[in-house]
Design a protein around this motif. Structure first.
Motif, PDB file in Angstrom:
ATOM      1  N   LYS A 104      98.896  49.323  77.680  1.00 47.04           N
ATOM      2  CA  LYS A 104      99.030  49.358  76.222  1.00 47.04           C
ATOM      3  C   LYS A 104      97.701  49.023  75.571  1.00 47.04           C
ATOM      4  N   GLN A 105      97.015  48.026  76.130  1.00 49.93           N
ATOM      5  CA  GLN A 105      95.708  47.628  75.613  1.00 49.93           C
ATOM      6  C   GLN A 105      94.703  48.764  75.771  1.00 49.93           C
ATOM      7  N   LEU A 106      94.726  49.432  76.922  1.00 47.14           N
ATOM      8  CA  LEU A 106      93.827  50.555  77.157  1.00 47.14           C
ATOM      9  C   LEU A 106      94.065  51.665  76.141  1.00 47.14           C
ATOM     10  N   ILE A 107      95.330  52.013  75.925  1.00 44.31           N
ATOM     11  CA  ILE A 107      95.685  53.082  74.984  1.00 44.31           C
ATOM     12  C   ILE A 107      95.266  52.723  73.569  1.00 44.31           C
ATOM     13  N   CYS A 108      95.474  51.462  73.191  1.00 44.79           N
ATOM     14  CA  CYS A 108      95.066  51.020  71.845  1.00 44.79           C
ATOM     15  C   CYS A 108      93.547  51.082  71.679  1.00 44.79           C
ATOM     16  N   ASN A 109      92.816  50.724  72.719  1.00 45.35           N
ATOM     17  CA  ASN A 109      91.348  50.738  72.653  1.00 45.35           C
ATOM     18  C   ASN A 109      90.786  52.153  72.571  1.00 45.35           C
ATOM     19  N   LEU A 110      91.512  53.124  73.121  1.00 45.85           N
ATOM     20  CA  LEU A 110      91.065  54.526  73.056  1.00 45.85           C
ATOM     21  C   LEU A 110      91.388  55.170  71.702  1.00 45.85           C
ATOM     22  N   HIS A 111      92.254  54.526  70.940  1.00 52.41           N
ATOM     23  CA  HIS A 111      92.516  54.849  69.524  1.00 52.41           C
ATOM     24  C   HIS A 111      93.369  56.091  69.274  1.00 52.41           C
ATOM     25  N   ASN A 112      93.115  57.206  69.908  1.00 52.47           N
ATOM     26  CA  ASN A 112      93.881  58.421  69.587  1.00 52.47           C
ATOM     27  C   ASN A 112      94.164  59.240  70.847  1.00 52.47           C
ATOM     28  N   SER A 113      95.074  60.206  70.695  1.00 49.41           N
ATOM     29  CA  SER A 113      95.538  60.988  71.842  1.00 49.41           C
ATOM     30  C   SER A 113      94.435  61.818  72.480  1.00 49.41           C
ATOM     31  N   LEU A 114      93.486  62.295  71.681  1.00 53.53           N
ATOM     32  CA  LEU A 114      92.382  63.094  72.242  1.00 53.53           C
ATOM     33  C   LEU A 114      91.524  62.272  73.190  1.00 53.53           C
ATOM     34  N   ASN A 115      91.181  61.052  72.768  1.00 53.47           N
ATOM     35  CA  ASN A 115      90.396  60.159  73.635  1.00 53.47           C
ATOM     36  C   ASN A 115      91.174  59.761  74.883  1.00 53.47           C
ATOM     37  N   ILE A 116      92.476  59.506  74.695  1.00 50.02           N
ATOM     38  CA  ILE A 116      93.320  59.127  75.832  1.00 50.02           C
ATOM     39  C   ILE A 116      93.365  60.261  76.852  1.00 50.02           C
ATOM     40  N   ASN A 117      93.618  61.466  76.350  1.00 45.79           N
ATOM     41  CA  ASN A 117      93.698  62.641  77.223  1.00 45.79           C
ATOM     42  C   ASN A 117      92.383  62.871  77.967  1.00 45.79           C
ATOM     43  N   LYS A 118      91.281  62.764  77.233  1.00 47.94           N
ATOM     44  CA  LYS A 118      89.958  62.990  77.824  1.00 47.94           C
ATOM     45  C   LYS A 118      89.658  61.952  78.907  1.00 47.94           C
ATOM     46  N   PHE A 119      89.930  60.669  78.606  1.00 50.56           N
ATOM     47  CA  PHE A 119      89.639  59.596  79.554  1.00 50.56           C
ATOM     48  C   PHE A 119      90.470  59.746  80.828  1.00 50.56           C
ATOM     49  N   LEU A 120      91.766  59.976  80.682  1.00 49.05           N
ATOM     50  CA  LEU A 120      92.656  60.069  81.837  1.00 49.05           C
ATOM     51  C   LEU A 120      92.305  61.255  82.732  1.00 49.05           C
ATOM     52  N   LYS A 121      91.948  62.367  82.098  1.00 51.78           N
ATOM     53  CA  LYS A 121      91.582  63.554  82.875  1.00 51.78           C
ATOM     54  C   LYS A 121      90.245  63.373  83.583  1.00 51.78           C
ATOM     55  N   GLN A 122      89.288  62.784  82.882  1.00 52.92           N
ATOM     56  CA  GLN A 122      87.969  62.565  83.491  1.00 52.92           C
ATOM     57  C   GLN A 122      88.059  61.655  84.709  1.00 52.92           C
ATOM     58  N   ASN A 147      90.750  61.237  86.480  1.00 54.43           N
ATOM     59  CA  ASN A 147      91.755  61.792  87.403  1.00 54.43           C
ATOM     60  C   ASN A 147      92.862  60.773  87.710  1.00 54.43           C
ATOM     61  N   ILE A 148      93.356  60.108  86.675  1.00 52.93           N
ATOM     62  CA  ILE A 148      94.393  59.086  86.856  1.00 52.93           C
ATOM     63  C   ILE A 148      95.649  59.395  86.034  1.00 52.93           C
ATOM     64  N   CYS A 149      95.729  60.601  85.487  1.00 54.76           N
ATOM     65  CA  CYS A 149      96.802  60.936  84.562  1.00 54.76           C
ATOM     66  C   CYS A 149      98.059  61.420  85.294  1.00 54.76           C
ATOM     67  N   ASN A 150      99.203  60.974  84.811  1.00 53.63           N
ATOM     68  CA  ASN A 150     100.484  61.497  85.266  1.00 53.63           C
ATOM     69  C   ASN A 150     100.559  62.977  84.872  1.00 53.63           C
ATOM     70  N   LYS A 151     100.971  63.835  85.791  1.00 55.90           N
ATOM     71  CA  LYS A 151     100.992  65.273  85.533  1.00 55.90           C
ATOM     72  C   LYS A 151     101.935  65.660  84.379  1.00 55.90           C
ATOM     73  N   LEU A 152     102.856  64.759  84.045  1.00 55.58           N
ATOM     74  CA  LEU A 152     103.760  65.026  82.913  1.00 55.58           C
ATOM     75  C   LEU A 152     103.054  64.898  81.569  1.00 55.58           C
ATOM     76  N   TYR A 153     101.888  64.226  81.554  1.00 56.78           N
ATOM     77  CA  TYR A 153     101.186  63.954  80.293  1.00 56.78           C
ATOM     78  C   TYR A 153      99.743  64.453  80.341  1.00 56.78           C
ATOM     79  N   THR A 154      99.580  65.682  80.775  1.00 55.94           N
ATOM     80  CA  THR A 154      98.227  66.240  80.894  1.00 55.94           C
ATOM     81  C   THR A 154      97.753  66.932  79.624  1.00 55.94           C
ATOM     82  N   SER A 155      98.662  67.227  78.711  1.00 56.96           N
ATOM     83  CA  SER A 155      98.275  67.885  77.461  1.00 56.96           C
ATOM     84  C   SER A 155      98.245  66.884  76.313  1.00 56.96           C
TER      85      SER A 155
END
Length: 317
Positions: free
Chosen positions: A174-192, A194-202
């Motif tokens: 939750k802290q990580l998501i709050c620090n990334l501020h928005n969905s675009l940053n979250i998506n970019k960080f998780l994909k870069q 390679n730690i993202c759940n495949k259900l939340y890749t978009s």
């Protein structure tokens, strides 16, 4: 003949038995973390956004850091009262340390955890867990749980530890998501990373995930938490053979009423009124329904008799 179930109890005092119980508990938990830890609770967790490998690594990292924390607490020889007073600060430092070590490999600069965000009821469970592991069950207050403190089941402490690990992991994400501020940053960080759940890749799926979490947390805070408070139950997260699930344990909350805001107190008052009035209202309605049914049957029977007499009268003519 039925087999007699032997209940294993947690040690009461600091001793070799307590040390052995703590070691056994950590080993059991390590083994469970190596198995399936998918979320099977039908509720969202911030941990869900991670893939299985990273989620496992995070929870294992929390357990390893927690082992060191317990050793540090034993070494500095804090008394139980001081431990309770410093609890929130200890957990804030712990979360910061785990976050620093875990997110270091991702080159992510996280912020220090705000311990004011740690809910009182959860802080109380951490008090109990630390006390069990460091001092033994005899230092737990009476009437907090359903059983006597001297006869604390081993599995009860195991539940508290598993819940602690999952809750800390959830707080960190939750802290990580709050620090990334928005969905675009979250998506970019998780994909870069390679730690993202495949259900939340978009980006869209992440937005939906976060909105569902916000709604769930709102409902949880203003409805389910209050109902749990009223019923003196506490939801905990445990690791079962199927994965992560949620259960409820008894937890006395008599002393926590002062921490509730006005809206929550009104809701509890409404629950009290509901429990008082609804059984009596139901009983009254059932009684009225019985009288109505009885009268209806009698009226219908009398109408049938009258109709039969009329038919017989006209047939005789």
């Amino acid at each position: 003949m039925s087999k007699k179930i032997i209940v294993k109890y947690w040690p009461n005092q600091q001793s070799i038995s307590l040390n052995n119980a703590v070691v056994d508990l950590f080993i059991e938990t390590e083994k469970k973390l190596a198995l399936n830890i998918d979320n099977q609770s039908q509720q969202y967790l911030y941990l869900d956004i991670l893939n299985n490998i990273t989620r496992t690594e995070l929870l294992q990292s929390i357990l390893n850091e927690f082992k060191e924390l317990i050793l540090d607490m034993i070494e500095i020889n804090l008394d139980p009262t001081m431990l309770v007073k410093l609890n929130k600060k200890i957990i804030a430092i712990f979360i910061h340390r785990v976050s620093s070590n875990f997110f270091f490999k991702f080159k992510f600069d996280h912020k220090t955890f705000d311990n004011s965000k740690l809910k009182d009821y959860y802080s109380h469970l951490i008090d109990c867990l630390l006390t069990y592991l460091i001092f033994g069950s005899s230092y737990i207050e009476n009437d907090i749980f359903l059983f006597e403190t001297l006869y604390t089941p081993y599995n009860h402490v195991k539940v508290l530890l598993e819940d602690f690990i999952i809750q800390i992991g959830n707080i960190m994400m939750k802290q990580l998501i709050c620090n990334l501020h928005n969905s675009l940053n979250i998506n970019k960080f998780l994909k870069q990373q390679n730690i993202c759940n495949k259900l939340y890749t978009s980006n869209r799926s992440i937005i939906l995930f976060l909105n569902n979490l916000k709604w769930q947390n709102l409902v949880q805070s203003y409805i389910y938490d209050i109902k749990s408070f009223y019923n003196e139950r506490q939801k905990v997260w445990i690791i079962s053979s199927e994965g992560i699930i949620s259960k409820y344990i008894y937890l006395s909350k008599d002393k926590k009423i002062q921490s509730l805001n006005q809206i929550k107190i009104i809701f509890i008052f409404w629950l009290e009124i509901k429990d008082l009035l609804i059984p009596k209202t139901e009983k009254f309605i059932i009684q009225i329904a019985k009288y109505f049914l009885y009268c209806s049957i009698n009226l219908f029977s009398n109408l049938i008799l009258i109709l039969i007499r009329i038919i017989v009268f006209y047939l005789n003519k």
